[in-house]
Design an enzyme around this catalytic site. Structure first.
Site, mmCIF file in Angstrom:
data_model
loop_
_atom_site.group_PDB
_atom_site.id
_atom_site.type_symbol
_atom_site.label_atom_id
_atom_site.label_comp_id
_atom_site.label_asym_id
_atom_site.label_seq_id
_atom_site.Cartn_x
_atom_site.Cartn_y
_atom_site.Cartn_z
ATOM 1 N N LYS A 1 0.843 -1.205 0.000
ATOM 2 C CA LYS A 1 0.000 0.000 0.000
ATOM 3 C C LYS A 1 0.872 1.246 0.000
ATOM 4 O O LYS A 1 0.626 2.202 -0.719
ATOM 5 C CB LYS A 1 -0.915 -0.017 1.235
ATOM 6 C CG LYS A 1 -1.691 1.287 1.448
ATOM 7 C CD LYS A 1 -2.692 1.174 2.596
ATOM 8 C CE LYS A 1 -3.422 2.513 2.799
ATOM 9 N NZ LYS A 1 -4.653 2.362 3.595
ATOM 10 N N HIS B 1 -10.458 -33.605 -35.091
ATOM 11 C CA HIS B 1 -10.986 -32.240 -35.039
ATOM 12 C C HIS B 1 -12.200 -32.139 -34.110
ATOM 13 O O HIS B 1 -13.214 -31.543 -34.458
ATOM 14 C CB HIS B 1 -11.315 -31.728 -36.435
ATOM 15 C CG HIS B 1 -10.099 -31.505 -37.264
ATOM 16 N ND1 HIS B 1 -9.285 -30.412 -37.111
ATOM 17 C CD2 HIS B 1 -9.528 -32.261 -38.230
ATOM 18 C CE1 HIS B 1 -8.279 -30.492 -37.967
ATOM 19 N NE2 HIS B 1 -8.399 -31.604 -38.645
#
Lengths: 532, 532
Positions: free
Chosen positions: B141, B287
């Site tokens: 912070k 596929h």
């Protein structure tokens, strides 16, 4: 232990005051003493509730604008002491602490107060809560002895539990779980804020950062959907808490709620027109595949739509239309002639909106300018599989024909190269194996989703013939190389004159020989475009 | 300010001691004073480095087994003071604090010490770090003034920055970002641990909990893949940090590294055979679509494979095989006759493994018993779209023909119903629009991924005819309803005798009439199975 003889102690410090007074009054009636800080203490005192201020409990002066008031052994000893250990209980007086039984804390609202206000990082940090998460995590760790309450919606359940003779550990675990879950989300939000402040430039230095060892996604639900791909599946649409833009942020101008399948089709639609931008273009999507696509710098919006529609008018029924140019009155009139599920465009004229308003169920979506940029640059693609997640960077390759290699004896002129690039831009977005036939910047036959490439080609040819499109002089794009020469032979048979494909097969030469035998143009891109 | 005249102060408390000594010696040579605790302080002292113990700095007794030693205003005031405010600096002496310039802390290893050791919750909580995250979050912070260092890999960069005249804020922001990102992941791990401890029973009470307002995913990278769907895309496979089982956990007995497309095909393969279990079954995927599938309770593994292969031997080339029964020697011999990318099965006999060892590139995967259960019950399906994520529960519906409704005049016997259920189990896992033709528990023609249903049917019929399969007496499954009667007419033309479909079209009656005209059986399931 002397401490245990004292009244139970609740530490209360909340930003969200909803339901607070009733809750605290109930705690008092359950004999709780109340320890509190700053605004919460004042609020409670104003309502006639007797509270002890934390700074008088810790006997530590309030300094640094309150940044450290709860970061004190007297507070955390009271929370963290293991009541089953006599050593812990005996040591509490050494640090002026009493056992704390209940921690009612919620966090500074970083999202509302910093992110949504667009504060710069150096101001935003003032809204990062340090004391709150620490008290909550400490209580959650010691959940057996100290109950953490992070959300006012839980007040009723907490009171019910406190009134029960034998309190349930399950409830305490659930409250502790909620603490870690909420703080986890809180810190993800702050991390995202820092990431944005650092900027993408420095982020992208190292490609591996895209796919780090640990990847955390914090997703906000945008909408619960009526159902998923099918009605027996639940579904929702989520956004990255840091993202803005894209399909979920598109403005819905009219129409029914979007369905799961609408979103999926919209995604495919945006891909197709993004790949054709800046040329004005429209596409019509069915089952995630483009059934008609057209692009033109000369035509009006209406004529581009009619051209795309003409590619396969039957399949377009119930489709999704995406446009990269504004929709005007004439285009709107043409579009209302057939049944469409959804239209997405950067802009709709007032007249167009009026015309569409007669089709109550038709969804109209206006997307922002970020749609393409985001898709291309920022977003990783996620897909869950059984037990895992496949994550990849998007297929952001553009069709730059200046980098292509002509492998046939006959050479293409620029017009043909542009047509091949158009066909490949569509092909890239058709489910593999994909073959796209096009002429004059319109798809005329698409073969998608086949296990064998020659089958995709046959489907594309059959579609084009059935729909009365002229195959002679058309071009062909293939999303991957030809494993055999059969596709080239088949293409030549119907009069196709130019082929673009990635190349890379062991048998490339067979395909090149076939092209030369038939006097076809063949160009290789070096880039496959599987999409599943 | 008197404080600023003092030597810079570094607070060091780490679990990971790698590189620590060199780093701290460098800090000392940069004139840093060292503040430390417990094990770290001892380690440094043993190596001849002078340190001040935190408890002598805070002048607070070490109690509660060290649980609160750093949770003290003297520590956090030193970290959090805003050096640009003279009020803050003047107040520090009131809490016996000095400014702290550097916080070097890493967290207790909850994953290794609690999760991987399988500790019960009540013991695991001892490995939840409270002080560490608090110091790190406080420093992050106040990153402008106090540099947080959470990871030993950053030591060199930190020293380089400290030696630079004008330290860069960008570097400090990056370190702060890393803190919030890492703690975020840490708390996600703990939240997952609590979630598991609470148990699924209480979790699933409310269906909406599947799709909560905020959804956090913490994913561990299992493998970086060579590339994604295409070679210009980066990719990796991830697992939920709490998950076990599924495809990423399958044992790889031999072969090259799995590719992105292998994983996608394996997922489809597992879906198909899971839906056919407990009947012994195999499928071959290309596929993401099954190009051949067969099931039988009578046949050997070898013969089930040959039957599946016979469905479409050409498309099977380069495919992925999944089996729900063990692979023996005879099956292995048959499988090595053609080129396959990958075989996944619950078991391989020693002889089979020997036979496969001649095909170095063939990937052999052995999956655990959890594979199906997980897919069906636990895992939400994620799919990213432009700017968002679609999340849904899986399509776990089984083909229970006792709940189906026969709508045609001709009624099916149980044998036909079983064949229809077989066809629908496959159809459910074929990309939409999907049509599956089958006979004798083998797919004979599959139409997938078309924008128009009749096209899918035509493709399925063409495939079956080309491959020499007998269409007369075959059955048909459709993943969604028929919008027109054309599919029924087309099916009757080639001799198909029974059709299963969800029903639900406004024109259902037309399809039923068509079935009756042709003397076909038609059954409705009431359940659509779109898959895209």
């Amino acid at each position: 232990m002397a401490n245990r003889a004292q009244r139970p102690l609740a530490l209360i410090s909340v930003t969200d005051k909803s339901g607070l007074i009733d809750f605290v009054k109930s705690l008092v009636s359950l004999n709780f003493e109340i320890l509190s800080t700053g605004g919460t203490a004042k609020h409670l005192t104003d309502m006639g509730i007797k509270v002890t201020d934390v700074s008088s409990y810790t006997e530590s002066p309030e300094v640094l604008d309150g940044r450290v008031k709860t970061l004190h052994p007297a507070v955390h000893g009271g929370i963290l002491a293991d009541r089953s250990l006599s050593s812990h209980l005996e040591q509490l007086p050494l640090i002026n602490a009493r056992v704390i039984d209940l921690v009612v804390v919620n966090l500074y609202d970083f999202k509302k107060d910093a992110k949504e206000k667009g504060l710069p990082l150096e101001k935003a940090i003032n809204h990062i809560d340090i004391g709150g998460p620490t008290m909550l995590r400490a209580a959650a760790k010691n959940y057996v002895h100290c109950l953490p309450v992070i959300d006012p919606v839980d007040y009723d359940d907490v009171l019910r539990e406190l009134k029960t003779e034998s309190q349930s550990l399950d409830f305490r675990k659930k409250m502790a779980f909620k603490v870690f879950q909420t703080i986890n989300q809180y810190d993800a939000l702050i991390a995202d804020f820092f990431r944005d402040a650092i900027g993408n430039a420095s982020q992208n230095k190292d490609a591996k950062e895209h796919l780090p060892e640990t990847l955390t996604l914090t997703l906000d639900r945008r909408n619960t959907l009526r159902y998923g791909e099918n009605s027996h599946q639940e579904a929702a649409i989520y956004e990255n808490s840091s993202s803005t833009g894209g399909i979920p942020s598109a403005t819905i101008l009219q129409g029914k709620e979007l369905s799961y399948n609408n979103y999926l089709d919209l995604d495919a639609a945006i891909d197709v027109i993004s790949d054709l931008t800046p040329t004005p273009a429209m596409t019509i999507i069915k089952h995630t595949n483009p059934c008609g696509t057209a692009a033109s710098s000369q035509l009006t919006a209406k004529d581009i739509f009619l051209k795309a529609l003409g590619a396969d008018p039957k399949s377009a029924f119930g489709g999704i239309v995406a446009s990269n140019i504004p929709i005007d009155e004439a285009a709107a009139l043409a579009m209302t002639e057939i049944f469409l599920e959804c239209i997405i465009a950067p802009e709709f004229s007032t007249e167009a909106v009026n015309i569409f308003s007669n089709k109550k169920n038709l969804r109209l979506l206006k997307y922002g300018s970020q749609t393409k940029a985001e898709r291309i640059r920022d977003q990783l693609q996620f897909r869950s599989i059984c037990g895992g997640y496949l994550v990849q960077t998007p297929d952001n390759a553009e069709q730059d024909f200046t980098t292509w290699q002509t492998v046939s004896k006959v050479k293409p002129n620029e017009q043909i190269l542009r047509e091949l690039a158009f066909a490949m831009s569509i092909c890239k977005n058709v489910k593999s194996n994909a073959i796209v036939l096009s002429a004059d910047h319109r798809s005329i036959g698409i073969g998608s989703g086949q296990m064998s490439r020659i089958d995709s080609l046959k489907i594309a040819i059959n579609k084009a013939s059935e729909l009365g499109h002229q195959l002679k002089g058309a071009v062909l794009a293939s999303d991957a190389f030809f494993p055999f020469r059969d596709c080239v032979d088949e293409a030549a048979k119907v009069g196709i004159t130019a082929i673009v494909q990635p190349g890379g097969s062991l048998r490339d030469q067979e395909s090149i020989d076939a092209a030369d035998e038939h006097g076809l143009i063949m160009v290789m891109t070096g880039r496959r475009h599987f999409k599943h």
